[in-house]
Design a protein around this motif. Structure first.
Motif, PDB file in Angstrom:
ATOM      1  N   ARG A  32      35.554  34.920  60.729  1.00 49.25           N
ATOM      2  CA  ARG A  32      34.465  35.850  61.065  1.00 49.25           C
ATOM      3  C   ARG A  32      34.436  37.047  60.108  1.00 49.25           C
ATOM      4  N   ASN A  33      35.619  37.606  59.862  1.00 50.46           N
ATOM      5  CA  ASN A  33      35.686  38.740  58.946  1.00 50.46           C
ATOM      6  C   ASN A  33      35.249  38.362  57.544  1.00 50.46           C
ATOM      7  N   LEU A  34      35.700  37.133  57.088  1.00 48.90           N
ATOM      8  CA  LEU A  34      35.352  36.715  55.728  1.00 48.90           C
ATOM      9  C   LEU A  34      33.838  36.516  55.604  1.00 48.90           C
ATOM     10  N   ILE A  35      33.264  35.813  56.620  1.00 50.86           N
ATOM     11  CA  ILE A  35      31.833  35.520  56.547  1.00 50.86           C
ATOM     12  C   ILE A  35      31.013  36.812  56.636  1.00 50.86           C
ATOM     13  N   GLU A  36      31.406  37.685  57.583  1.00 51.21           N
ATOM     14  CA  GLU A  36      30.664  38.946  57.717  1.00 51.21           C
ATOM     15  C   GLU A  36      30.802  39.799  56.462  1.00 51.21           C
ATOM     16  N   SER A  71      29.335  28.913  65.201  1.00 53.66           N
ATOM     17  CA  SER A  71      29.141  30.001  66.168  1.00 53.66           C
ATOM     18  C   SER A  71      29.134  31.370  65.464  1.00 53.66           C
ATOM     19  N   ILE A  72      29.945  31.506  64.383  1.00 62.06           N
ATOM     20  CA  ILE A  72      29.968  32.787  63.629  1.00 62.06           C
ATOM     21  C   ILE A  72      28.599  33.022  62.964  1.00 62.06           C
ATOM     22  N   LEU A  73      28.050  31.940  62.405  1.00 67.46           N
ATOM     23  CA  LEU A  73      26.747  32.076  61.747  1.00 67.46           C
ATOM     24  C   LEU A  73      25.664  32.439  62.764  1.00 67.46           C
ATOM     25  N   THR A  74      25.785  31.841  63.963  1.00 63.27           N
ATOM     26  CA  THR A  74      24.812  32.158  65.018  1.00 63.27           C
ATOM     27  C   THR A  74      24.872  33.637  65.371  1.00 63.27           C
ATOM     28  N   LEU A  75      26.114  34.160  65.501  1.00 65.81           N
ATOM     29  CA  LEU A  75      26.303  35.580  65.824  1.00 65.81           C
ATOM     30  C   LEU A  75      25.594  36.489  64.804  1.00 65.81           C
ATOM     31  N   ASN A  76      25.623  36.030  63.543  1.00 65.52           N
ATOM     32  CA  ASN A  76      25.035  36.828  62.471  1.00 65.52           C
ATOM     33  C   ASN A  76      23.652  36.316  62.061  1.00 65.52           C
ATOM     34  N   GLY A  77      23.077  35.586  62.964  1.00 63.69           N
ATOM     35  CA  GLY A  77      21.780  34.959  62.681  1.00 63.69           C
ATOM     36  C   GLY A  77      20.715  35.966  62.217  1.00 63.69           C
ATOM     37  N   ASP A  78      20.661  37.169  62.820  1.00 62.43           N
ATOM     38  CA  ASP A  78      19.662  38.186  62.461  1.00 62.43           C
ATOM     39  C   ASP A  78      19.765  38.554  60.986  1.00 62.43           C
ATOM     40  N   THR A  79      21.000  38.894  60.561  1.00 59.45           N
ATOM     41  CA  THR A  79      21.234  39.297  59.170  1.00 59.45           C
ATOM     42  C   THR A  79      20.821  38.172  58.211  1.00 59.45           C
ATOM     43  N   ILE A  80      21.245  36.928  58.563  1.00 58.88           N
ATOM     44  CA  ILE A  80      20.961  35.778  57.685  1.00 58.88           C
ATOM     45  C   ILE A  80      19.454  35.605  57.516  1.00 58.88           C
TER      46      ILE A  80
END
Lengths: 143, 728
Positions: free
Chosen positions: B624-628, B587-596
């Motif tokens: 979330r903080n680590l991935i972002e 779900s964290i990756l999905t949230l940041n899908g645009d950036t990825i």
């Protein structure tokens, strides 16, 4: 909905003059067709129920700020949701607070939507557009 | 019948042999030694008892019986025949020794001694068969009666004065012949004798009357000269033997049996039965006489025995007294008694055993002699008790000391009680015993008891002290509990305060978010409106300014959001549940899908972890903080890449996030987790400096930790360590 005379107003309950001005500007920017009625605090918001009894039309949607002088937004919400007629009107919380407790309490009191006012004005205009589109045009309130 | 006879005979034999005194036995012995010949008289004409046959020899039942009896006791017999009157006189005068058949009458008892009767006969009145006028004895009054001279019938008729015309003949045969020929009116004789004679004489016109002669019943015995007791005893003995061995029965059959059979009339039979029964009854009476005699002898013997017993008792009493003395000596006891009338005291021998000093025995031993046995100090108590008993009869029981002697002093238990007669004490008595041992034992026991009591007291005191101590500690504990309660209350209060403070903080946060953001929104909104509505009046620099204002506003907005999140993290309640790490990361990756997408990130994920128990909110914030963070610092890399890995240790799970971004110097590895610490310029990598601090805070709350490995230009690895909850 094309007949302007029959357009129900949007009731905007907002105490902050800057927010009020910006909200109205955001609606204007979207060329909002519904008239906007304004209440500056909780008391004025509840007065509107009296006004309706005196012949004023029912609002199509209530936009409610939570932090209000005199009577808080949550109390106003609870009164509206207990009113036999007003309870059918959709209420959208439009507030700065993203506190989970506020969100929870609002939904428990029967709010239809909870929107955090974006600081970014561009985003705020987007929000206004969506509100108008959905609650003013798409949504069919109960008769 | 036979058996009874035998038993009777046995009795007779027994008593007969015992009854005569020793003198009789001597006489019997002399008789036997001298083998005396008896001269016996017999009648010529008294059938079927005594009569003479054609050869002139005596015959008949009585003769046979006499022969049998004398043979049984070894006596020789010689008969001398004579008329009844003659031979009767001969015996009375001692010319002959015995007669075999004599009816026992009072008149004859003066002249002879009789054996017990062996036959009992009833008399009858014989008349000619044409006689009709005799129905009662009184009818005989004016009749001529005939009897044999000297016969008991004569004695009977004369005694009774049955008639005024009594005639006698020498024999009954003569009497019957005269009656049959019409001379005289009636013959009175024994019924059986009469019948027998009439049969022998063939006289048919004479018959016996049924008229009963109640008082003419004749017991027949053998008779001896008056005073010839030795011969009488021999004859009685012989009779017993003859009856016992059945000879009597045989003879009776011989002489009387056929008679009954020839005339089988009921009356006749009855007569015969009477004839048999009566002698038996008489025999029984005689047996009773013997029994009584022997009873007298037995009683005499009993009396003698009693005298013997008495003597023995006296002896036993004497030996008992000896035994008592012995016992008194052994058990150290003694007795005393007092006679109030004579005021005299007596002691048993035990007094010498009990007391070491006893005054000389004297005739006038008084109560003072009893009192004197005791120690002067104790004497008074005894005197009082003694007189009380004398007066009231109440018993006493005392324990006193004896008079002191060279042997020392003894403890004596003395008791006394009284006996009453006519409402007065007539005797006092009691005993004393040497109780020194028991008193000493008692004293020792008392000492032991006292010692024990002392010991118990000491122990009790110790115990009390311990209890006291325990009570004190209990009190102390109670105080502690009170303190604890107080502390709990205080803590509760503190907690309430804290809650209040939290509430305040919430309100503060609320205000911050609300009130700080409202002006920000104003700044941003009006900056934009300024740029849009007055675009034609603004140059490039002015427009730059407006853009900067709006950037700062956004930054400020971000800062407020991050701070709010951080404070919320601190305040929020931990809520543990099973968490699927892959889902959260997804779900964290999905949230940041645009950036990825925009930076063409290559994301590698190797979790291989089960669902774990943890607080999903905290873990979400940390990841979330680590991935972002990783996205932010590596998006400028030529081929940005992020690797997320999961590992399981014994007690923890490890999740690592590795990027190939700019990295940093490890000397900042601690500092980067502090709030508002930044390693880069905001224009290079914008940020609030709150993200990693939030990661550290979240992991701390989960009981885990975060650390990092990096070097400048070589990317960075961040490690999250999550404890296995069931291991905590």
């Amino acid at each position: 909905m094309n007949h302007k005379d029959y357009l129900h107003p949007i009731l905007l309950i907002e105490d902050n003059p800057l927010d009020l001005d910006l909200t109205l500007r955001a609606f204007n920017a979207r060329r909002l067709s519904n008239p906007v009625e304004i209440a500056r605090d909780g008391e004025e918001a509840l007065d509107y129920i009296q006004k309706w009894e005196n012949g004023n039309p029912l609002p199509v949607v209530v936009l409610l700020d939570l932090k209000l002088p005199k009577i808080s937004g949550l109390e106003v919400l609870q009164v509206i949701k207990k009113h036999p007629v007003f309870k059918k009107i959709p209420v959208v919380v439009l507030t700065t607070s993203s506190e989970s407790t506020d969100v929870k309490t609002a939904y428990e009191s029967g709010v239809n939507s909870y929107i955090v006012k974006p600081v970014d004005f561009d985003k705020f205009i987007e929000v206004a557009k969506h509100i108008e589109l959905y609650w003013g045009i798409l949504n069919k309130p109960p008769e | 019948m036979n058996a009874i006879m035998r038993i009777c005979t046995l009795w007779i034999l027994l008593f007969g042999s015992l009854s005569p005194a020793t003198s009789q036995t001597v006489a019997f012995d002399s008789l036997q030694r001298n083998h005396i010949h008896l001269t016996v008289g017999s009648e010529p004409d008294y059938p079927p008892f005594c009569f003479v046959d054609e050869e002139g020899l005596p015959r008949g039942f009585s003769i046979d019986l006499f022969n049998a009896v004398t043979a049984a006791v070894d006596l020789d017999v010689r008969y001398q025949i004579g008329a009844w009157d003659k031979i009767k006189q001969d015996l009375a005068q001692g010319h002959i020794d015995a007669l075999p058949l004599v009816g026992r009458t009072p008149e004859r008892e003066a002249l002879f001694d009789f054996t017990f009767p062996y036959l009992s006969l009833h008399g009858a009145v014989f008349v000619r068969d044409n006689t009709r006028d005799i129905d009662a004895l009184s009818d005989l009054k004016d009749k001529t009666l005939v009897v044999m001279r000297g016969d008991n019938a004569e004695e009977f008729v004369r005694r009774k004065q049955l008639s005024e015309h009594i005639y006698t003949t020498n024999t009954y045969s003569e009497a019957f012949r005269k009656l049959a020929s019409g001379e005289f009116d009636a013959v009175i004789t024994q019924r059986i004798l009469g019948i027998t004679l009439l049969k022998e004489l063939r006289i048919k016109n004479v018959v016996p009357l049924t008229l009963p002669l109640d008082e003419f019943r004749q017991d027949f015995c053998m008779a001896v000269q008056k005073g010839d007791s030795s011969l009488l005893a021999r004859l009685n003995e012989g009779l017993s033997v003859v009856i016992a061995n059945g000879s009597y029965e045989t003879l009776h059959q011989k002489w009387f049996g056929p008679v009954y059979r020839e005339k089988v009339s009921l009356r006749y039979l009855l007569k015969i039965v009477l004839l048999v029964l009566i002698p038996v009854l008489i025999l029984g009476a005689f047996i009773w006489v013997f029994v009584l005699r022997s009873e007298v002898r037995r009683k005499t013997k009993g009396l003698q025995n009693e005298i013997e017993e008495h003597k023995k008792t006296v002896q036993i009493l004497h030996s008992r007294q000896l035994m008592l003395s012995e016992m008194e000596q052994v058990s150290r006891i003694g007795g005393w008694e007092y006679d109030p009338t004579r005021e005299k005291v007596n002691f048993t021998k035990g007094v010498y055993t009990v007391f070491d000093h006893v005054p000389q025995k004297n005739a006038s031993q008084s109560s003072n002699d009893l009192f004197g046995l005791f120690y002067p100090d104790d004497r008074e108590e005894l005197v009082r008790a003694f007189h009380n008993t004398l007066k009231t009869g109440e018993s006493f029981n005392l324990e006193l000391r004896s008079t002191e002697t060279e042997q020392g002093q003894k403890w004596i238990r003395i008791s006394g009680r009284s006996e009453y007669r006519d409402g007065k004490v007539y005797r006092m008595y009691g005993n004393f015993l040497d109780s020194t041992d028991s008193v000493e034992a008692r004293i020792k026991l008392t000492e032991m008891k006292n010692n024990l009591q002392k010991e118990v007291n000491i122990r009790t005191r110790e115990l009390s002290e311990k209890v006291e101590k325990l009570n004190r500690s209990q009190k102390a504990m109670l105080y502690m509990v009170e303190d604890l309660n107080q502390m709990t209350t205080d803590l509760k209060k503190e907690r309430q305060k804290l809650e209040a403070a939290n509430k305040e903080l919430e309100t503060f946060t609320y205000s911050v978010s609300h009130d700080l953001k409202a002006p920000l929104r104003g700044i941003d909104g009006y900056s934009k409106l300024l740029g849009e509505l007055y675009a034609d009046q603004l140059n490039g620099e002015a427009r730059q300014f407006i853009a900067t204002i709006r950037n700062s506003t956004q930054h400020m907005n971000q800062l407020i959001d991050d701070l709010l999140q951080y404070s919320r993290l601190e305040r929020s309640q931990l809520r543990f549940e099973t968490v699927n790490l892959e889902k959260i990361i997804g779900s964290i990756l999905t949230l940041n899908g645009d950036t990825i997408k925009q930076y063409r990130f290559s994301i590698k994920m190797e979790m291989n972890l089960p669902e774990i128990m943890t607080d999903p909110n905290g873990l979400m914030i940390a990841l979330r903080n680590l991935i972002e963070n990783a996205l932010k610092f590596s998006k400028a890399s030529p081929a940005p890449e992020i690797e997320i890995k999961g590992m399981e240790n014994e007690e923890t799970y490890i999740v690592s996030v590795t990027d190939n971004g700019v990295g940093f110097d490890m000397k900042y590895s601690q500092r980067i987790f502090e709030i508002f610490q930044r390693l880069h310029l905001p224009e290079e990598y914008p940020g609030t400096g709150i993200g990693l601090a939030m990661v550290a805070k979240a992991m701390q709350r989960l009981g885990g930790r975060v650390w990092t490995e990096s070097s400048p230009g070589n990317g960075a690895s961040f490690f999250l360590e999550i404890p296995k909850l069931n291991k905590i």
